[in-house]
Design a protein around this motif. Structure first.
Motif, PDB file in Angstrom:
ATOM      1  N   LYS A 267       7.583  14.845  -8.711  1.00  0.00           N
ATOM      2  CA  LYS A 267       7.291  15.214  -7.324  1.00  0.00           C
ATOM      3  C   LYS A 267       6.597  16.568  -7.239  1.00  0.00           C
TER       4      LYS A 267
ATOM      5  N   THR B 285      -3.333   8.855  -9.934  1.00  0.00           N
ATOM      6  CA  THR B 285      -1.940   9.201  -9.656  1.00  0.00           C
ATOM      7  C   THR B 285      -1.052   8.080 -10.167  1.00  0.00           C
ATOM      8  N   GLY B 286       0.252   8.371 -10.264  1.00  0.00           N
ATOM      9  CA  GLY B 286       1.222   7.349 -10.641  1.00  0.00           C
ATOM     10  C   GLY B 286       1.640   7.439 -12.085  1.00  0.00           C
TER      11      GLY B 286
ATOM     12  N   ARG C 296       3.320   8.737  -7.398  1.00  0.00           N
ATOM     13  CA  ARG C 296       2.320   8.296  -6.413  1.00  0.00           C
ATOM     14  C   ARG C 296       2.466   9.058  -5.105  1.00  0.00           C
ATOM     15  N   GLU C 297       3.720   9.190  -4.676  1.00  0.00           N
ATOM     16  CA  GLU C 297       3.947   9.864  -3.404  1.00  0.00           C
ATOM     17  C   GLU C 297       3.464  11.309  -3.448  1.00  0.00           C
ATOM     18  N   ALA C 298       3.646  11.928  -4.620  1.00  0.00           N
ATOM     19  CA  ALA C 298       3.271  13.341  -4.746  1.00  0.00           C
ATOM     20  C   ALA C 298       1.823  13.525  -5.188  1.00  0.00           C
ATOM     21  N   GLY C 299       1.141  12.431  -5.525  1.00  0.00           N
ATOM     22  CA  GLY C 299      -0.238  12.554  -6.000  1.00  0.00           C
ATOM     23  C   GLY C 299      -0.328  13.142  -7.394  1.00  0.00           C
TER      24      GLY C 299
ATOM     25  N   ASN D  16      10.721   3.930 -11.066  1.00  0.00           N
ATOM     26  CA  ASN D  16      11.205   5.151 -10.408  1.00  0.00           C
ATOM     27  C   ASN D  16      10.185   6.276 -10.489  1.00  0.00           C
TER      28      ASN D  16
ATOM     29  N   ASP E 285       6.952   6.003 -11.132  1.00  0.00           N
ATOM     30  CA  ASP E 285       5.699   5.648 -10.467  1.00  0.00           C
ATOM     31  C   ASP E 285       5.775   5.951  -8.972  1.00  0.00           C
ATOM     32  N   ALA E 286       6.891   5.578  -8.355  1.00  0.00           N
ATOM     33  CA  ALA E 286       7.053   5.830  -6.915  1.00  0.00           C
ATOM     34  C   ALA E 286       6.973   7.324  -6.617  1.00  0.00           C
ATOM     35  N   ALA E 287       7.681   8.117  -7.421  1.00  0.00           N
ATOM     36  CA  ALA E 287       7.702   9.571  -7.193  1.00  0.00           C
ATOM     37  C   ALA E 287       6.322  10.187  -7.411  1.00  0.00           C
TER      38      ALA E 287
END
Lengths: 328, 328
Positions: free
Chosen positions: B85, B302-303, B111-114, B105, B107-109
């Motif tokens: 993040k 990202t990701g 991606r959200e943070a770029g 887990n 990947d979601a974090a």
């Protein structure tokens, strides 16, 4: 899974290797083989149709990737840029010194046409090259070694065939076992050309030809043999055909390097190939790269790529999820 | 060349390996080591400063890639998503069965943070995994083999240390030479666990401890030793410290496959590592992947990524032109 529609230009040993690789991959469909010869005279191994090369432009919408089976001396420098204007293409261009020039020509053509062109794939250049890049990225302090063989060098076999009085010949490149072991043991030796490889020649000559003169012509031939310990064994044409028909090859790319505060920890990375059929293995690499070319094109990429530019997942028929679950 | 600013979280063997790898790479600058301990108690090998982990958020603009040196059991499942993040991150998560969950887990974090997060790199998972993917893509018909060792298994050494009466222990995983040779010869053998590896244990025990009972507890231990031919050698704690202080490891990933109209041509692809220091080599892979993470982030990606998603050129300090001219 969507079938990737493949065409092959050139139906020699390498073209046949690509044909067999297409058959071995469930996501590939070989549409046709294209030849400069009379297509009626070209009977394929798997029964796929042969077409004349001049028909290729008619296949622009029927082929996703055209795999070029031609040679690096004269075919590929012309063909790869020319066909990159029509198709996504893959070649095995292996004249190391001319790769930058070939890349530039192919890149310009592929970019203008919005196609992907993968060049210089096979095992060397190709898998050996990528082994060097990984090993150098991991161990920045170290030394690189490449050993070829035991295997048939077609260039050296051809050089012997050009000697007057020679009917046929087969040349094996053989790594020197002591050199290979010293490298694997992390001894980091400095090796001359002669210390790394020997050359074994099996030669059939015309009746009445001067064997001693032919042997001398071989072992003293500059560039090809003079810098090596070369042995010449005269055999009959029948023996040559019977015992030396295959095209085995292989070799090892080895990087030795050190880590640690004082460089005290040694590491050896080796990538090794032992191949019964050089053209069939090379054809298998080309087929995997055709898959990557197709996917990169689908993703909107254009231009010339080498194996260095291809994420390994692009080569695999498995999905990213399957790869992570089963291969990681 | 622009310096890539690296941070390391966790200063155990792996953290030190990453530290040394940063020193070995001219394009990397190690900013600080972050620890859960009192930073004043953590003196680094190369003199780089140590900071408390709680200070990490202050380094968001001072670090390009955070390399996570923690363990897979409890550290990384928490740390990698948490720090993805804030930073581009790299980890060596190696619990194979939990990789899909960890990937999701992280990947979601990320991606959200770029951010870019590279997980599960090192040599297995990592370089061994990528060797499997290349070999499977080239030879779709074939069999995979992985041999580990000769090398120290920390998990098995720890399992022995937990037996009452044991002072210290070191366990070596050793490939069975005959099995390795049969695979390399293309014999395509079916091998049981016992036929592939043996386990050698060097154990120091308390004075008066029951050696026979300890030996039995080792060789009969389920999962760890019961399925292997295990040898136990009792040594003094001094001998163990003197002769078994290193953490060597390595092994081979081998794929054997066939091509040809009748599958008559056999091929063997082997990727082999012989490492004096498992953590320093692993740290060197993490550093190369930190370079790739930085470049992928610069390119707007990202990701979560694995080694399968990284084009080899991204790992190298050389430019694409240099790679084509010198490595292809």
């Amino acid at each position: 899974m969507a079938n990737i529609r493949i065409g092959i230009l050139g139906y020699g040993n390498l073209g046949r290797g690509v044909e067999l690789a297409c058959r071995a991959n469930d996501d590939m469909e070989l549409v046709a083989v294209f030849t400069r010869r009379d297509p009626a005279s070209v009977v394929t191994l798997t029964g796929v149709e042969s077409r004349h090369v001049d028909e290729l432009p008619d296949f622009v919408d029927k082929i996703d990737v055209l795999v070029l089976g031609g040679g690096s001396a004269t075919d590929l420098p012309e063909q790869t840029p020319a066909y990159a204007k029509l198709f996504n293409v893959v070649d095995s261009f292996d004249t190391h010194a001319r790769i930058p020039e070939h890349f530039a020509n192919v890149d310009a053509a592929a970019r203008e046409a919005g196609k992907v062109a993968v060049i210089s794939v096979g095992w060397d250049p190709g898998m050996f090259s990528v082994a060097r890049v990984y090993a150098n990225a991991i161990l920045p302090q170290g030394a690189d070694y490449t050993f070829w063989g035991r295997g048939v060098s077609q260039g050296h076999s051809d050089a012997i065939r050009r000697i007057p009085g020679v009917v046929d010949a087969r040349q094996y490149t053989v790594p020197v076992p002591e050199a290979l072991e010293a490298v694997r043991a992390g001894e980091n030796p400095s090796l001359t050309t002669r210390q790394k490889h020997t050359r074994e020649c099996f030669v059939a000559i015309e009746e009445g030809a001067d064997a001693a003169a032919i042997e001398r012509a071989i072992v003293e031939m500059p560039n090809y043999f003079a810098d090596y310990d070369t042995t010449v064994t005269f055999v009959s044409a029948e023996e040559l055909a019977r015992d030396h028909a295959g095209l085995p090859h292989g070799g090892s790319v080895i990087r030795t390097g050190a880590t640690g505060l004082e460089g005290q920890n040694k590491h050896v990375i080796e990538f090794k190939l032992d191949l019964d059929s050089n053209p069939e293995f090379t054809g298998s690499v080309l087929a995997a790269c055709a898959r990557a070319a197709y996917r990169m094109a689908q993703a909107g990429q254009t231009g010339c790529k080498t194996i260095f530019d291809i994420a390994p997942a692009m080569l695999s028929p498995l999905s990213p999820e399957e790869l992570r679950a089963h291969m990681l």
